[in-house]
Design an enzyme around this catalytic site. Structure first.
Site, PDB file in Angstrom:
ATOM      1  N   CYS A   1      -1.838   5.072  10.147  1.00  9.98           N
ATOM      2  CA  CYS A   1      -0.580   4.467  10.571  1.00  9.98           C
ATOM      3  C   CYS A   1      -0.803   3.084  11.145  1.00  9.98           C
ATOM      4  O   CYS A   1      -1.682   2.884  11.971  1.00  9.98           O
ATOM      5  CB  CYS A   1       0.052   5.303  11.665  1.00  9.98           C
ATOM      6  SG  CYS A   1       1.165   6.492  11.032  1.00  9.98           S
TER       7      CYS A   1
ATOM      8  N   GLU B   1       0.821  -1.187   0.000  1.00  8.73           N
ATOM      9  CA  GLU B   1       0.000   0.000   0.000  1.00  8.73           C
ATOM     10  C   GLU B   1       0.861   1.246   0.000  1.00  8.73           C
ATOM     11  O   GLU B   1       1.924   1.287   0.625  1.00  8.73           O
ATOM     12  CB  GLU B   1      -0.914  -0.010   1.219  1.00  8.73           C
ATOM     13  CG  GLU B   1      -2.043  -0.993   0.997  1.00  8.73           C
ATOM     14  CD  GLU B   1      -2.844  -1.256   2.221  1.00  8.73           C
ATOM     15  OE1 GLU B   1      -2.633  -0.579   3.238  1.00  8.73           O
ATOM     16  OE2 GLU B   1      -3.695  -2.147   2.157  1.00  8.73           O
TER      17      GLU B   1
ATOM     18  N   CYS C   1       1.551  -2.655  15.727  1.00  8.02           N
ATOM     19  CA  CYS C   1       1.534  -2.353  14.292  1.00  8.02           C
ATOM     20  C   CYS C   1       1.021  -3.541  13.486  1.00  8.02           C
ATOM     21  O   CYS C   1       1.503  -4.670  13.659  1.00  8.02           O
ATOM     22  CB  CYS C   1       2.944  -1.987  13.825  1.00  8.02           C
ATOM     23  SG  CYS C   1       3.016  -1.597  12.070  1.00  8.02           S
TER      24      CYS C   1
ATOM     25  N   CYS D   1       6.801  -4.935  15.923  1.00 10.22           N
ATOM     26  CA  CYS D   1       6.313  -3.926  16.876  1.00 10.22           C
ATOM     27  C   CYS D   1       4.876  -4.330  17.245  1.00 10.22           C
ATOM     28  O   CYS D   1       4.067  -4.617  16.363  1.00 10.22           O
ATOM     29  CB  CYS D   1       6.340  -2.528  16.267  1.00 10.22           C
ATOM     30  SG  CYS D   1       8.012  -2.021  15.820  1.00 10.22           S
TER      31      CYS D   1
ATOM     32  N   CYS E   1       6.893  -6.993   7.192  1.00 11.58           N
ATOM     33  CA  CYS E   1       7.905  -6.379   8.045  1.00 11.58           C
ATOM     34  C   CYS E   1       8.316  -7.396   9.095  1.00 11.58           C
ATOM     35  O   CYS E   1       7.486  -8.158   9.592  1.00 11.58           O
ATOM     36  CB  CYS E   1       7.318  -5.134   8.717  1.00 11.58           C
ATOM     37  SG  CYS E   1       8.525  -4.238   9.722  1.00 11.58           S
TER      38      CYS E   1
HETATM   39  N1  SAH Z   1       9.648   0.631  10.284  1.00 12.82           N
HETATM   40  C1  SAH Z   1       9.613   2.051  10.189  1.00 12.82           C
HETATM   41  C2  SAH Z   1       8.541   2.597   9.254  1.00 12.82           C
HETATM   42  C3  SAH Z   1       7.185   1.981   9.318  1.00 12.82           C
HETATM   43  S1  SAH Z   1       6.178   2.306  10.733  1.00 12.82           S
HETATM   44  C4  SAH Z   1       9.487   2.666  11.556  1.00 12.82           C
HETATM   45  O1  SAH Z   1       9.372   1.907  12.532  1.00 12.82           O
HETATM   46  O2  SAH Z   1       9.552   3.877  11.679  1.00 12.82           O
HETATM   47  C5  SAH Z   1       5.665   3.963  10.500  1.00 12.82           C
HETATM   48  C6  SAH Z   1       5.117   4.632  11.759  1.00 12.82           C
HETATM   49  O3  SAH Z   1       3.795   4.189  12.055  1.00 12.82           O
HETATM   50  C7  SAH Z   1       5.941   4.328  12.981  1.00 12.82           C
HETATM   51  O4  SAH Z   1       6.225   5.474  13.722  1.00 12.82           O
HETATM   52  C8  SAH Z   1       5.024   3.397  13.726  1.00 12.82           C
HETATM   53  O5  SAH Z   1       5.324   3.367  15.045  1.00 12.82           O
HETATM   54  C9  SAH Z   1       3.675   3.968  13.440  1.00 12.82           C
HETATM   55  N2  SAH Z   1       2.587   3.032  13.750  1.00 12.82           N
HETATM   56  C10 SAH Z   1       2.562   1.716  13.494  1.00 12.82           C
HETATM   57  N3  SAH Z   1       1.423   1.151  13.935  1.00 12.82           N
HETATM   58  C11 SAH Z   1       0.684   2.149  14.466  1.00 12.82           C
HETATM   59  C12 SAH Z   1      -0.617   2.202  15.060  1.00 12.82           C
HETATM   60  N4  SAH Z   1      -1.380   1.104  15.172  1.00 12.82           N
HETATM   61  N5  SAH Z   1      -1.053   3.400  15.475  1.00 12.82           N
HETATM   62  C13 SAH Z   1      -0.302   4.517  15.341  1.00 12.82           C
HETATM   63  N6  SAH Z   1       0.926   4.530  14.784  1.00 12.82           N
HETATM   64  C14 SAH Z   1       1.417   3.351  14.349  1.00 12.82           C
END
Ligand code: SAH
Length: 369
Positions: free
Chosen positions: A356, A106, A135, A132, A128
């Site tokens: 996000c 996406e 996420c 995390c 990925c």
């Molecule tokens: N791997 C990279 C880029 C992808 S994540 C990184 O970690 O920065 C992009 C952003 O989205 C990150 O800051 C991540 O913490 C945030 N993110 C992921 N899942 C989320 C969620 N459920 N709610 C809010 N932010 C989220």
């Protein structure tokens, strides 16, 4: 000059010829010369290709029969296609981009602070590996790295869509699915192609690379002098909390990451963005805001507070919640009071799952990988 050969070899085992997005101007000129065609046609073709957001009217370019006979056979015009597009009521557009090599990701077009502008969010991997906990992009694990051309094509799809809405794609973030530092060679190649004069109409300054905090990658990106911005997904200022939600913290801890962010800032002169996803009762207390302010003392950063976008049950089985507006306000107020530059990021594209951490639709569409 870049050599597309490595890409071409990797991809030939998957799907045959390389595509225009696999070339920079010098490499394409060399290829044209090899065919006995005018090298100057290569730059004209590539400029038109980027200007049109990946759409090009070959007849109007008058490149001659010889070049035309090679295009579409020896070099594909495109290696990706738009599978679906969903539009949010807030102006966010989510694209599902499918690749000839297999799989899909996406890419998101978001409203910018001016109506005539838009910001693009590009994925660097299919899936990925970072796990995390809050996420959704990491749920299916890592499928594969994207190559540079596949990232360029996401950019072009976004640029074309923005143009069709009389908007200009004025910034991009590598903040979609994947960890850019685990695919850094391809990420930097894509950035060089997009930021090349006459191509994407963006400089390094309009591009942000976001990382979970892979220290060697942060140093390598700084040393590459691409002039880009760095965003670090911190989410907690202490190692106990951070390790609970970001497993990669056990490899590179908060202290090491902030030291690398400071090195990046000193080397590049750029202000680093610190991303902090606020999770109710996990990392949103007054004490945790104070810890964050302590950590960033004497370090000029922009903190982006991102209220958690619920994704259901997390990998660990936890169910996270978004803090109330009053808690977010209190956390924000403490940081401001301590002199930290901080913004609360507005959730975008909720209704089309483009917010996000919600870029997971692609997991359904990448069975061929
Ligand atoms: N791997 C990279 C880029 C992808 S994540 C990184 O970690 O920065 C992009 C952003 O989205 C990150 O800051 C991540 O913490 C945030 N993110 C992921 N899942 C989320 C969620 N459920 N709610 C809010 N932010 C989220």
């Amino acid at each position: 000059m870049e050599q597309p050969a490595r890409n071409a070899q990797t991809r030939s085992s998957f799907q045959g010829p390389p595509a225009l997005s696999d070339y920079d101007a010098d490499a394409l000129a060399a290829q044209f010369a090899g065919w006995g065609c005018k090298a100057t046609h290569a730059a004209r073709l590539l400029h038109a290709f980027y200007l049109g957001g990946g759409q090009v009217d070959l007849a109007a370019l008058r490149l001659g029969k010889s070049v035309e006979s090679h295009l579409g056979h020896d070099i594909l015009l495109r290696q990706s296609h738009l599978i679906t597009r969903s539009s949010s009521v807030d102006g966010t557009e989510k694209l599902l981009v499918g690749f000839g090599r297999g799989g899909a990701v996406e890419s998101v077009l978001m409203p910018a602070h001016e109506p005539a502008r838009a910001a693009g969010c590009i994925s660097s991997q299919i899936g990925c590996a970072m796990r995390c906990d809050f996420c959704a992009s990491t749920r299916g694990g890592l499928k594969r790295n994207l190559d540079a051309g596949e990232m360029v094509e996401q950019f072009l799809h976004l640029r074309h869509l923005a143009q069709s809405q009389n908007r200009r794609l004025s910034t991009i973030v590598l903040m979609g699915m994947g960890e850019p530092m685990h695919n850094l060679g391809n990420v930097m190649t894509a950035i060089r192609r997009i930021a090349a004069p006459g191509m994407g109409a963006l400089g390094g300054r309009q591009i942000t690379v976001s990382t979970v905090g892979i220290v060697p990658g942060m140093d390598e990106l700084a040393a590459a002098d691409l002039n880009v911005h760095l965003a670090v997904s911190l989410h907690a200022a202490d190692d106990v909390t951070r390790s609970r939600i970001v497993p990669m913290n056990r490899r590179y801890d908060v202290g090491q990451i902030i030291a690398a962010a400071r090195r990046f800032s000193e080397h590049t002169g750029r202000i680093v963005t610190i991303e902090y996803c606020l999770l109710k009762d996990v990392n949103d207390s007054d004490g945790q805001a104070q810890l964050l302010a302590d950590l960033l003392q004497g370090f000029r950063t922009h903190v982006n507070l991102i209220p958690y976008n619920p994704i259901g049950v997390a990998l660990s089985g936890a169910v996270y919640a978004t803090p109330d507006a009053s808690r977010i306000q209190a956390f924000y107020g403490i940081l401001v009071g301590r002199g930290v530059v901080v913004h609360v990021r507005l959730p975008r594209g909720h209704d089309v799952n483009a917010a996000c951490g919600q870029l997971r639709q692609s997991v359904r569409d990448d069975r061929s990988v």
